[in-house]
Every structure is written in structure tokens, then in C-alpha cells.
Enzyme design. Structure first.
Site, short mmCIF file in Angstrom:
data_model
loop_
_atom_site.label_atom_id
_atom_site.label_comp_id
_atom_site.label_asym_id
_atom_site.label_seq_id
_atom_site.Cartn_x
_atom_site.Cartn_y
_atom_site.Cartn_z
N ARG A 22 -25.01 68.16 24.61
CA ARG A 22 -24.09 68.14 23.39
C ARG A 22 -22.86 68.63 24.12
O ARG A 22 -22.92 69.25 25.09
CB ARG A 22 -24.63 68.95 22.39
CG ARG A 22 -24.79 70.44 22.79
CD ARG A 22 -25.52 71.23 21.83
NE ARG A 22 -25.84 72.57 22.15
CZ ARG A 22 -25.10 73.72 22.03
NH1 ARG A 22 -23.84 73.47 21.39
NH2 ARG A 22 -25.31 74.82 22.49
N THR A 23 -21.61 68.39 23.56
CA THR A 23 -20.36 68.61 24.09
C THR A 23 -20.03 70.13 24.06
O THR A 23 -20.10 70.78 23.04
CB THR A 23 -19.30 68.05 23.33
OG1 THR A 23 -19.50 66.58 23.04
CG2 THR A 23 -17.92 68.08 24.02
N LEU A 24 -19.80 70.98 25.24
CA LEU A 24 -19.42 71.94 25.45
C LEU A 24 -18.03 72.41 25.70
O LEU A 24 -17.49 73.30 24.97
CB LEU A 24 -20.36 72.90 26.45
CG LEU A 24 -21.77 72.96 26.42
CD1 LEU A 24 -22.67 73.50 27.33
CD2 LEU A 24 -22.17 73.64 25.19
N ASN A 146 -22.29 69.29 17.90
CA ASN A 146 -21.89 68.32 18.95
C ASN A 146 -20.69 67.80 18.47
O ASN A 146 -20.96 66.35 18.25
CB ASN A 146 -23.25 67.49 18.97
CG ASN A 146 -22.85 66.52 20.01
OD1 ASN A 146 -22.27 66.73 21.06
ND2 ASN A 146 -24.02 65.34 20.50
#
Lengths: 265, 271
Positions: A22-24, A146
Site C-alpha cells: 500500500r502507498t506510504l 491505501n
């Protein structure tokens, strides 16, 4: 878009493998978008520069993975990215933030517009419908931790009515006569609040946008002097060729920049 | 209808290329009480005859609001009709939620038709035994559609389904060309007159029919009994003055609107 969440531990959001799914942090990003409604429709301006974060790969326990601890600033990696695109017949979408997520959103909208066209029944998606669809997408992604790391600007004209709205990466969504993303929120919106009028002509609208973009060029380190202005009216979409703004660097203070910096603070 | 060896399940074709179960489902529609729909460029009126099981019970609800801009009238197995109305409401509200915009009625009827078609091609299902008159708005104005159990749908200027609907259809056929430009009031009057045609002799009272209207700038709603009775009174009264007696109008509908006596009742409306 599908991703596997490890099932052998309950804390899917916290462990290392899940993080890579997922986008961090954003990695390749575009800066502000500024847009206004004018007499015949909507004008949207963006520059064409895109930064790439310089990041450190951190050794984590026994595994070396792509987890980024943070970034060492960024590089102006791409100078010819169009961040404003036409959607269907009636809308214009501009995005700041992660470019790969913007491209993903364009794919979703492509499918949406395709299905709408396949109906072939005289009904078509207007800017309001696209804006609300995007709000749903952004908010749902945020709820899954996310997000699509973008702030989107959606403008358009349908049946003579202009529409301009914004959606952020956490799903905050609203409509207004003028919007700006990123640094534009701080630098451009005060100018727009003072100088925007409902009956702006095309030339005046462009001048107003250029004024905002010039301030951003001077003060936003991620902006470059190569911008495009897109226009949408009842007739359709036009995106200008990239061009630069005139800048002035001959201010007295710049001639001898260290003059005021004697001694300590 | 006749018994066939090919009519046991919906997935069996007859040698003449017919699906009898689907045709039997369409028969169920013809047994239900009448429902009528008409449209102009900007409005749709749906009307139906109120049928009650017995004097003791209330009448069946046959017209449903699907959304502010879509309504549906059913004829046939009302239970199937209720289920499909719930489906339509669900589709409309999901579209509204995602796009903040009303679902175009033309797209809703296609979803409905596809749903009905599925039931004609699964051995473990049966066709829905209900016909739906769907009235609604989209970008190009007002529309009226008829969805049948076979999964077909058609667009109409005016239509009637259910028992004794032929009488109403004949009336509508005579007048439909004027509907596109009709005013809202004339459209309602025509709908109630069409309902009267299906009553075949019974006196028309507002308690016998339900009428609903929707249009550009006017969300779907039912007309109250008083309004309906007022419309009925306008033409009953004129008819009484013309005929000089109250029994003339029951006689007229019985003669399927093609001859002089029938026209005499209707003529005052046409002026």
C-alpha cells in the site's frame, strides 16, 4: 488494483509485507494545479515539472526490502509531463501528487467513459458525475489505508453550466469558483479570492492564472517555468502548447544577497 | 391455453421455436388488473385500477416510486412486481450516490430487461410474472417503457397492460398523437379516461383508481383522491349535461370507443 494481505497474522496494516502493498509515501510527484471558472467555461493551469524523491533503502531486520525510511529531498526528474487531461466530452481533470496514481485514475476514468459511450443513448457523464465518482474512489481508498496520493481538480461544462471541483487524497471534496492544490492553496488562492470575477473573459482569465503561476514559480521550489493552460467550454477541450512566463530577477535585494546577512542571526 | 409437452421448463424450446414458460408468464400479466401509462414531452402519468381481494381488504399497491424522477406501475404477480421495484430503487439510489445524478430511465429499463432475461435461460429459475410500465426522465425528456417477462422492453407514447387493457389501448390509440404536446392536466384527464374504459360499465369513482404523475421539475407523487375526483367530475358533469341522464357513460365504454355513443361522451373533452 488487487493486492494480497497476509493472512497468517491479524495485523495486516502493520507488518512489513503489507506495507509494500500500500502507498506510504509519494515518490514521483507533480506540484500545484490552479483552476478558475470564467465566462465561457473553466481554465486550468499546471506546470510540466515532475519531481522524483531520492530515498534511502533501509535495512530492516533480516530482510532487505523496499521500505523507505524517508527521502533525501528530490530531483527534477521529468520536465514534459501533462498533468491536465480531457475526460469524455465535458470534463477536464488536473492532478497534483503521485503521477503513477494519476495514471491509475485515468485508467479508471477511461473505463467509465467507455462504458458510458457504449450505452449510446444520448445520455453522457457530465463533470458533476465524474467529480462524484472520483470522490467515491478516493474516499474508499483512504478507508482501506491505501490512498491514491493525489489532489484532483475536476472542471467542465455541460448544457451551458460550468462546474469546478476538487477531491483530495483523503476524499475531501467540494465545488468552488476557483481552486488550487498543493502550494497553490497558500500562494494562489489569496490572489484568486481578491481578483476573481464571474464574468472574466478568456484573456483576463489567462492573465489571472499566469499571475498565480508566476508567484508559484518564484516561491515553490518544485515548480518549473514551463506551463500549460487548458480550457474547456461547451465546444470542447483545448490544451495550450507549453510556454514560459517572463520573470524578473533584477531586484536590488538579489544583487547583493549577503548584504543583510552580516554576523549571526 | 393448451397443454404442451414442451412447456415444463423454461429451458426447453418447442419445435416451433417458442419458450412456452415465458409465454405463460406473459399470460399472468394479462390476468392482473389494468395499469396504464402515457407521456408527453415533459411528463409521465401512470394510472391503475384498484383491485381488492375482497370488500374487507385494502387494495393492492400497484404503482411504486423508484426515485424522484422514475415511477413504475405493475400488472401480474404483484409479489414479483414488488421485488423488481425494490431492485429498481436499489439501482437508482446506488447511481445517485456514486454520481450525484439521477439514473437515466433508459438505462434502468435495460438493467431490468437483462435481469428478466436471466430468468428465461436458467433451468432453476422461472420468469418474473409481472409486466412493468416504467415512466421516467432522462436528458432527452420524459419516457415510458414497458418491460415484459420475456426480457424485452419497448418504448411507448402510451400503453395499457392487464385485464381489459384492450379497451384502454383502443382509447389511447385514437388520441396518442396529441400526447407529446399535451399539457399536464390533459394528460391526467386522458389517463383517467383510459382507466374508465377498462371498467366496462362500472361507475368511475376516485376510490377505484390510483394516479401518479412525474415530470420535468415535478418529482414523482400520487394524486390525492380529491384531485382525481375533481377531474372525474369535470367530464362526468359535462357528459350528464350532454346526455341529460347519468346512465349514458356506463353504456359508452361497453361499446369499445369506436362508435357514436362512445364518442359522444368523449367529444366534450376534445373541444
Amino acid at each position: 488494483m488487487t493486492f494480497t494481505i497476509p493472512i497468517d497474522n491479524g495485523d495486516a496494516l502493520k507488518n512489513a509485507e503489507a506495507d509494500s502493498q500500500r502507498t506510504l509515501y509519494p515518490y514521483v510527484t507533480g506540484t500545484s494545479i490552479v483552476a478558475i471558472k470564467y465566462k465561457d467555461g473553466v481554465l486550468m493551469a499546471s506546470d510540466m515539472g515532475v519531481l522524483m524523491a531520492s530515498s534511502l533503502c533501509k535495512f530492516k531486520g533480516f530482510m532487505v526490502d523496499n521500505e523507505c525510511a524517508g527521502s533525501y529531498g528530490s530531483t527534477l526528474r521529468y520536465k514534459n509531463i501533462e498533468r491536465v487531461k480531457a475526460i469524455g466530452k465535458h470534463s477536464l481533470l488536473g492532478a497534483s501528487g503521485e503521477i503513477s496514481d494519476f495514471q491509475e485514475i485515468l485508467r479508471y476514468l477511461d473505463e467509465l467513459v467507455l462504458n458510458d459511450n457504449m450505452w449510446d443513448d444520448g445520455n453522457s457523464l457530465g463533470p458533476k458525475e465524474v467529480h462524484n465518482y472520483l470522490t467515491r474512489v478516493m474516499y474508499n481508498r483512504r478507508n482501506k489505508f491505501n490512498p491514491l496520493w493525489n489532489t484532483l481538480v475536476l472542471g467542465g461544462v455541460k448544457n451551458g453550466e460550468s462546474y469546478l471541483g476538487m477531491v483530495s487524497m483523503i476524499g475531501v471534496s467540494f465545488e468552488d469558483n476557483h481552486v488550487a492544490t498543493g502550494f497553490g492553496n497558500h500562494l494562489a488562492r489569496p490572489i484568486l479570492r481578491d481578483e476573481w470575477r464571474a464574468d472574466l473573459s478568456f484573456e483576463d482569465g489567462v492573465k489571472l492564472l499566469e499571475k498565480c503561476m508566476r508567484v508559484l514559480l518564484y516561491r515553490d521550489r518544485s515548480a518549473i517555468n514551463k506551463l500549460q493552460i487548458a480550457k474547456i467550454t461547451e465546444e470542447g477541450v483545448t490544451v495550450s502548447q507549453p510556454y514560459s512566463l517572463k520573470t524578473f530577477w533584477e531586484f536590488q535585494a538579489f544583487h547583493n544577497p549577503t548584504a543583510g546577512a552580516q554576523g549571526s542571526w | 391455453m393448451f397443454r404442451n409437452q414442451y412447456d415444463t421448463d423454461v429451458t426447453t424450446w418447442s419445435p416451433t421455436g417458442r419458450l412456452f414458460q415465458v409465454e405463460y408468464a406473459m399470460e399472468a400479466v394479462k390476468q392482473g388488473s389494468a395499469a396504464i401509462g402515457l407521456r408527453s414531452r415533459s411528463h409521465v402519468v401512470l394510472a391503475c385500477v384498484n383491485k381488492a381481494q375482497s370488500e374487507l381488504s385494502s387494495h393492492q399497491k400497484k404503482i411504486f416510486k423508484v426515485d424522484d424522477h422514475i415511477g413504475v406501475a405493475i400488472a401480474g404477480l404483484t409479489a414479483d412486481g414488488r421485488v423488481l421495484s425494490r431492485y429498481m430503487r436499489s439501482e437508482a439510489i446506488n447511481h445517485s450516490f456514486t454520481y450525484e445524478s439521477p439514473l437515466p430511465v433508459g438505462r434502468l429499463v435495460v438493467h431490468l430487461a437483462d435481469k428478466a432475461q436471466v430468468c428465461t435461460q436458467r433451468s432453476w429459475k422461472r420468469p418474473y410474472g409481472v409486466g412493468l410500465l416504467v415512466g421516467g426522465l432522462d436528458e432527452s425528456g420524459a419516457h415510458l417503457y414497458y418491460n415484459c417477462p420475456s426480457g424485452n422492453y419497448f418504448e411507448y407514447q402510451a400503453f395499457a397492460i392487464g385485464s381489459r387493457s384492450q379497451a384502454a389501448k383502443t382509447y389511447l390509440e385514437r388520441r396518442f398523437e396529441s400526447f407529446a404536446d399535451s399539457s399536464r392536466e390533459d394528460l391526467i384527464k386522458d389517463a383517467i379516461l383510459a382507466v374508465r374504459e377498462t371498467l366496462q360499465g362500472e361507475t368511475l369513482k376516485s376510490s377505484l383508481c390510483t394516479v401518479s404523475v412525474l415530470g420535468v421539475g415535478e418529482p414523482f407523487h400520487f394524486l390525492d383522491q380529491e384531485t382525481i375526483q375533481n377531474v372525474i367530475d369535470t367530464f362526468e358533469k359535462v357528459a350528464d349535461e350532454e346526455e341529460g341522464e347519468g346512465e349514458a357513460e356506463p353504456a359508452a365504454p361497453a361499446e369499445e370507443g369506436g362508435d357514436g355513443t362512445g364518442d359522444q361522451d368523449v367529444a366534450p373533452m376534445e373541444t
